[in-house]
Design a protein around this motif. Structure first.
Motif, PDB file in Angstrom:
ATOM      1  N   GLU A 252     -10.084   5.016  -7.782  1.00  0.00           N
ATOM      2  CA  GLU A 252     -11.118   6.029  -8.018  1.00  0.00           C
ATOM      3  C   GLU A 252     -11.703   6.548  -6.712  1.00  0.00           C
ATOM      4  O   GLU A 252     -12.026   7.726  -6.586  1.00  0.00           O
ATOM      5  N   ASN A 253     -11.871   5.651  -5.749  1.00  0.00           N
ATOM      6  CA  ASN A 253     -12.433   6.064  -4.461  1.00  0.00           C
ATOM      7  C   ASN A 253     -11.895   5.172  -3.347  1.00  0.00           C
ATOM      8  O   ASN A 253     -11.249   4.137  -3.600  1.00  0.00           O
ATOM      9  N   LYS A 254     -12.168   5.569  -2.133  1.00  0.00           N
ATOM     10  CA  LYS A 254     -11.640   4.871  -0.958  1.00  0.00           C
ATOM     11  C   LYS A 254     -12.198   3.453  -0.839  1.00  0.00           C
ATOM     12  O   LYS A 254     -11.492   2.527  -0.447  1.00  0.00           O
TER      13      LYS A 254
ATOM     14  N   ALA B  61     -10.357   1.066  -3.065  1.00  0.00           N
ATOM     15  CA  ALA B  61      -9.011   0.850  -2.538  1.00  0.00           C
ATOM     16  C   ALA B  61      -9.029  -0.174  -1.403  1.00  0.00           C
ATOM     17  O   ALA B  61      -8.213  -1.109  -1.372  1.00  0.00           O
TER      18      ALA B  61
ATOM     19  N   LYS C 142       0.821  -1.208   0.000  1.00  0.00           N
ATOM     20  CA  LYS C 142       0.000   0.000   0.000  1.00  0.00           C
ATOM     21  C   LYS C 142       0.855   1.258   0.000  1.00  0.00           C
ATOM     22  O   LYS C 142       0.472   2.277  -0.583  1.00  0.00           O
ATOM     23  N   ARG C 143       2.017   1.192   0.624  1.00  0.00           N
ATOM     24  CA  ARG C 143       2.871   2.380   0.750  1.00  0.00           C
ATOM     25  C   ARG C 143       3.704   2.631  -0.503  1.00  0.00           C
ATOM     26  O   ARG C 143       3.911   3.790  -0.891  1.00  0.00           O
TER      27      ARG C 143
ATOM     28  N   LYS D 289       1.041   0.103  -4.753  1.00  0.00           N
ATOM     29  CA  LYS D 289      -0.259   0.613  -5.226  1.00  0.00           C
ATOM     30  C   LYS D 289      -0.883   1.441  -4.111  1.00  0.00           C
ATOM     31  O   LYS D 289      -1.499   0.893  -3.185  1.00  0.00           O
ATOM     32  N   THR D 290      -0.708   2.732  -4.187  1.00  0.00           N
ATOM     33  CA  THR D 290      -1.148   3.647  -3.131  1.00  0.00           C
ATOM     34  C   THR D 290      -2.630   3.960  -3.269  1.00  0.00           C
ATOM     35  O   THR D 290      -3.225   3.743  -4.333  1.00  0.00           O
ATOM     36  N   PRO D 291      -3.267   4.473  -2.221  1.00  0.00           N
ATOM     37  CA  PRO D 291      -4.701   4.819  -2.292  1.00  0.00           C
ATOM     38  C   PRO D 291      -5.019   5.813  -3.411  1.00  0.00           C
ATOM     39  O   PRO D 291      -6.143   5.815  -3.938  1.00  0.00           O
ATOM     40  N   GLU D 292      -4.055   6.660  -3.774  1.00  0.00           N
ATOM     41  CA  GLU D 292      -4.290   7.637  -4.837  1.00  0.00           C
ATOM     42  C   GLU D 292      -4.465   6.988  -6.209  1.00  0.00           C
ATOM     43  O   GLU D 292      -4.935   7.629  -7.156  1.00  0.00           O
ATOM     44  N   ASP D 293      -4.107   5.719  -6.336  1.00  0.00           N
ATOM     45  CA  ASP D 293      -4.235   5.004  -7.604  1.00  0.00           C
ATOM     46  C   ASP D 293      -5.657   4.512  -7.861  1.00  0.00           C
ATOM     47  O   ASP D 293      -5.924   3.946  -8.927  1.00  0.00           O
TER      48      ASP D 293
END
Length: 566
Positions: free
Chosen positions: A373-375, A378, A363-364, A367-371
């Motif tokens: 469309e929504n939370k 993710a 995750k860090r 493939k980060t959360p910014e990758d």
């Protein structure tokens, strides 16, 4: 006595229970990483504490203690009893700090305490370092312990059974997450204690009672196996005893006894409702671990010395006693106890190790959360990756276990490999000057020191002394020759955690709510209570009932006083 139909029915009942809990956990929902790795962060203290102690009660532990008793008597248990010091220090100094940090793993804490690229590197490196070499080594020796039991008791092919167990456990954790682990831990600890107490009862009765056991061991052993004092035991070198009592508890990282907390102990603290539940749960864990659990194992180990005096592998004395004394039905219950202990530990190791891989590496950095469309997307993706990683880590655990012969050998290997890193893990909360490079250098130096001392053929005690001194000097030098963390990072850390120590310039005039003197008083009383319980039971069993009862009453008074203060 070999397995009968009733024994198999008891084991089958336990498997049905696991399936039921996994189904309930699935219906409850495991939609986020907080659910999967921290049980929703809303668990009560009693469930948190029992889960901690159930995890440390692995199938390997009674075997290792049987081996220690055979070689060094009761005093040999100071090899692990010394960890009660770090455990109680964690209760009254670090538990509330971990809860305030409000992170998902203790590795995520790194980027709260430190900043910049060194912190990012340290987080990723430590996540993989502890998730794979360390975690898989732990699963390896736990598996060896269970394999010995299965081989002795059932005669089945140990690796076929181990593969089946790992497959079931990995699927169970992939479905249920930490909530399922903690709920089954509660049941597993009760079953494990009932089973081990029953075995101790049958074993002592088998040799004619405690008085007869004492008489036979007094006549047959060339040293006092009943002594609590490691410094007067001829089977324990003075240097070794000094390392146990004076160094192990603060210098080296060990699962369940990490200096300053950490690992799956921190994970359980994160899962608690609040600071008070985190502190109370961790205190309950230490009382159960050091005051309640040991004596049933020790008694069986002492009986094994009489019944099986010349075993090539003393650790097998424990499962051999199961075959020797357990009636039908009780054999099945004790196998359930060991299965539950094995499941509890392996499930925690899988869930904890996977939390590092997914939360602190994938995750860090991958493939980060910014990758996304929504939370929501993710979180679903990360939970799916967590389940896949759990299965992969289980396969690695099976592979590593092939290389271990003894349980205690695994314990010593982990301690040697991490000697010296404990100091920086404890002081980073209180000394602002420690930075990310301090931890990086400590881990690398500990690894180099352990490899060098192994090549030189140092025994365990001298390896610990050498590696601890080398790594401590190395990280202190690194601390002073590198830049401190930025004021912004340190102020942000203090504002969230409010630790004690030298933080005045970063506190904006807000003092820490914690007091050192009250914490030290609580630590002293709690340690006294645990030792009084341990020593008091020993007196009741083998020496003077009146003295033993007096020590137990004193232990209860200390516990009452500590609970009142909390």
């Amino acid at each position: 006595m070999p397995f009968e139909t009733l024994d198999y029915l008891v084991v089958a009942g336990y498997v049905v229970l696991m399936i039921a809990v996994a189904w309930i956990a699935k219906r409850r929902g495991q939609e986020t990483l907080d659910d999967f790795f921290a049980g929703g962060k809303n668990l009560p203290w009693w469930l948190v504490g029992v889960s901690m102690v159930a995890t440390t009660f692995a199938a390997d532990t009674p075997l290792a203690i049987t081996g220690l008793v055979a070689k060094q008597g009761i005093a040999g248990n100071w090899f692990w009893w010394n960890w009660m010091i770090s455990g109680i220090v964690t209760v009254f100094i670090y538990a509330k700090l971990w809860k305030r940090a409000d992170v998902l793993t203790d590795v995520e804490f790194i980027e709260l305490r430190y900043g910049g690229k060194p912190a990012s590197f340290l987080r990723g490196f430590r996540a993989l370092y502890f998730a794979f070499p360390f975690n898989c080594i732990i699963m390896g020796w736990v598996t060896v312990g269970m394999a010995k039991i299965l081989t002795v008791v059932t005669g089945a092919d140990q690796w076929l059974v181990i593969l089946i167990l790992y497959a079931l456990i990995a699927l169970y954790i992939a479905i249920s997450g930490l909530w399922g682990v903690i709920v089954t831990d509660f049941v597993q600890f009760i079953l494990a204690m009932i089973g081990t107490i029953a075995l101790a009862w049958f074993a002592v009765d088998h040799v004619g009672g405690l008085a007869e056991l004492k008489a036979q061991l007094t006549n047959s052993m060339n040293f006092d196996v009943f002594s609590f004092n490691p410094f007067t035991n001829p089977e324990i070198a003075i240097s070794t005893a000094l390392i146990w009592v004076g160094m192990n508890w603060w210098a080296a990282w060990y699962p369940g006894a990490e200096p300053g907390g950490g690992g799956y102990i921190a994970q359980r603290m994160f899962s608690a409702k609040d600071e008070r539940n985190a502190v109370s749960g961790t205190l309950l864990f230490n009382i159960l671990m050091y005051a309640v659990r040991p004596w049933p194992w020790i008694l069986v180990g002492l009986v094994a010395l009489v019944v099986f005096p010349n075993l090539a592998d003393p650790e097998t004395g424990y499962p051999l006693m199961m075959l020797e004394v357990l009636p039908v039905g009780w054999m099945g219950l004790l196998m359930v106890a060991f299965l539950s202990a094995f499941v509890s530990t392996i499930s925690t190791q899988l869930n904890w190790g996977t939390s590092y891989v997914v939360n602190d590496f994938y995750k860090r950095f991958i493939k980060t959360p910014e990758d996304f469309e929504n939370k929501e997307k993710a979180q679903k993706h990360y939970v799916l990756v967590s389940r896949i990683a759990t299965l992969m880590m289980a396969a690695l655990g099976v592979g590593v276990s092939y290389f271990f012969d003894t349980v205690s050998g695994g314990w010593e290997f982990i301690l040697s490999l991490s000697a010296g890193i404990g100091g920086v893990l404890m002081l980073r909360w209180f000394w602002w000057r420690i930075n990310a490079w301090s931890e990086i250098v400590a881990m690398i130096a500990a690894m180099i020191g352990a490899i060098f001392s192994n090549q030189m053929g140092y025994e365990f005690a001298w390896s610990m002394i050498y590696t601890t001194a080398f790594s401590t000097i190395a990280w202190l030098i690194a601390t002073f020759i590198t830049k401190p963390e930025s004021d912004e990072t340190l102020k942000k850390f203090y504002a969230k955690v409010h630790p004690m120590g030298n933080w005045k310039r970063f506190s904006d005039g807000i003092p820490s709510p914690d007091g050192l003197i009250p914490s030290l008083i609580n630590i002293a009383m709690s340690l006294s209570a645990i030792f009084f319980f341990l020593y008091g039971l020993g007196q009741i069993f083998f020496f003077n009932v009146g003295t033993g009862i007096a020590f137990l009453i004193g232990g209860c008074i200390f516990v009452w006083a500590v609970v009142r203060r909390i």
